[in-house]
Enzyme design. Sequence first.
Site, PDB file in Angstrom:
ATOM      1  N   THR A 128      27.248  28.565  35.118  1.00  0.00           N
ATOM      2  CA  THR A 128      28.661  28.699  35.470  1.00  0.00           C
ATOM      3  C   THR A 128      29.195  27.429  36.125  1.00  0.00           C
ATOM      4  OG1 THR A 128      28.257  31.057  35.829  1.00  0.00           O
ATOM      5  CG2 THR A 128      30.319  30.165  36.654  1.00  0.00           C
ATOM      6  N   LYS A 151      29.700  29.128  31.240  1.00  0.00           N
ATOM      7  CA  LYS A 151      30.852  29.963  31.574  1.00  0.00           C
ATOM      8  C   LYS A 151      31.734  29.180  32.529  1.00  0.00           C
ATOM      9  CE  LYS A 151      30.753  33.944  34.053  1.00  0.00           C
ATOM     10  NZ  LYS A 151      30.589  35.399  34.289  1.00  0.00           N
ATOM     11  N   LYS A 153      34.953  28.979  35.060  1.00  0.00           N
ATOM     12  CA  LYS A 153      35.887  29.690  35.914  1.00  0.00           C
ATOM     13  C   LYS A 153      37.256  29.015  35.836  1.00  0.00           C
ATOM     14  CE  LYS A 153      32.867  32.535  38.011  1.00  0.00           C
ATOM     15  NZ  LYS A 153      32.959  34.008  38.057  1.00  0.00           N
ATOM     16  N   GLU A 205      36.679  36.726  30.105  1.00  0.00           N
ATOM     17  CA  GLU A 205      36.289  37.773  31.053  1.00  0.00           C
ATOM     18  C   GLU A 205      37.390  38.029  32.072  1.00  0.00           C
ATOM     19  OE1 GLU A 205      32.515  38.671  34.100  1.00  0.00           O
ATOM     20  OE2 GLU A 205      32.439  36.996  32.674  1.00  0.00           O
ATOM     21  N   LYS A 250      26.822  44.606  36.864  1.00  0.00           N
ATOM     22  CA  LYS A 250      26.190  43.913  37.979  1.00  0.00           C
ATOM     23  C   LYS A 250      25.546  44.957  38.871  1.00  0.00           C
ATOM     24  CE  LYS A 250      29.429  39.999  38.049  1.00  0.00           C
ATOM     25  NZ  LYS A 250      30.544  39.352  38.775  1.00  0.00           N
ATOM     26  N   ASP A 302      22.654  33.169  36.920  1.00  0.00           N
ATOM     27  CA  ASP A 302      22.388  31.801  37.358  1.00  0.00           C
ATOM     28  C   ASP A 302      22.558  31.594  38.854  1.00  0.00           C
ATOM     29  OD1 ASP A 302      25.114  32.145  37.389  1.00  0.00           O
ATOM     30  OD2 ASP A 302      25.605  30.260  36.406  1.00  0.00           O
TER      31      ASP A 302
END
Length: 339
Positions: A128, A151, A153, A205, A250, A302
């Site tokens: 990320t 990924k 943000k 997401e 999660k 991660d």
Amino acid sequence: MPSRTRSLSLRIERWPLAVPFHITGHVIDAARLVSVTIDDGLHAGNGEASGVFYFGETPESIAAQIESVRASIEAGITRAQLLDALPPGGARNAIDAALWALESQQRAMPVWRVAGLPAPRPLLTTMTIGVDTPHAMAEAARILTHARALKVKLDGTAADAARLAAIREVRPDVPLAVDANQGWSRAHFDAMIPVLQQLDIGMLEQPFAIGADACLENIDCPIPLAADESFQDLGDLCAVARRYDIVNLKLDKCGGLTCALDLAARVREAGLSVMVGCMAGTSLAIAPAFLLGQQCDYVDLDAPIFLARDREAGVAYTCGLLHCPPQIWGHTGVTVSSR
């Protein structure tokens, strides 16, 4: 197996990050978590949880929840009984992990075997990149040479398109996903979708805030959509299935591996893909999620790479793959070390 008197110990820990990590509306400079141990006098099981900050959880609130059921834990509560004793969240996750590890020690077999799962394999995981300037985010992507999936943000501001383009320029070789962390408006969403298509983005997401994503039911989005904050437990599944393609499970959200394994099956039955993610934490938090990841289509585990220092027994990231040595959690004859 004869029952033994249990003892529960817990502590609040702070594990600094190497550098602060930025997401929409939040800066994370450390993993603040609750670490628990359940000991029967011969064996000990360990677990940890950071909780879910956007649901108002803190290490202090998690510790208080655990203390509220201390008597039941020390009296021998089972993982199935724990599902009724505590709601979804970090407290249940920490205790659930410790109970899995304790049973693993008692039965002298790894947790995956206790759970009736196949032997785990290394998992391809995303790495990320936190919100920053386009140049800084591109540099972060360039440095992650071992990553095979990234990924990104993004925070819903005008710089998002430039950030993403800068990253794609330096990393044309890897799949890219975008995580908005509830930070986009409908106008920003509409403006960004062509950008995501042009840059070959494979997943978006949680673009909208919890409770503000019903509009997705009327949008034919060309990018697969993943629900994170909008999905906590089974009660959210019907609405999520109308709006998203992927569910991010999660352990801190759903309250542990026991519940998550069932949720993963239910999500698949609803026709959605399954993703496993994580909150900030050490390798002790990643170990149970690693087993869930064996059942998932997407893996985002991660968190330990952002720490200035991990636990002595830690996961390893090699060529984009997550490796989770057995000594981290469960039956190895070694209790997981603390700070």
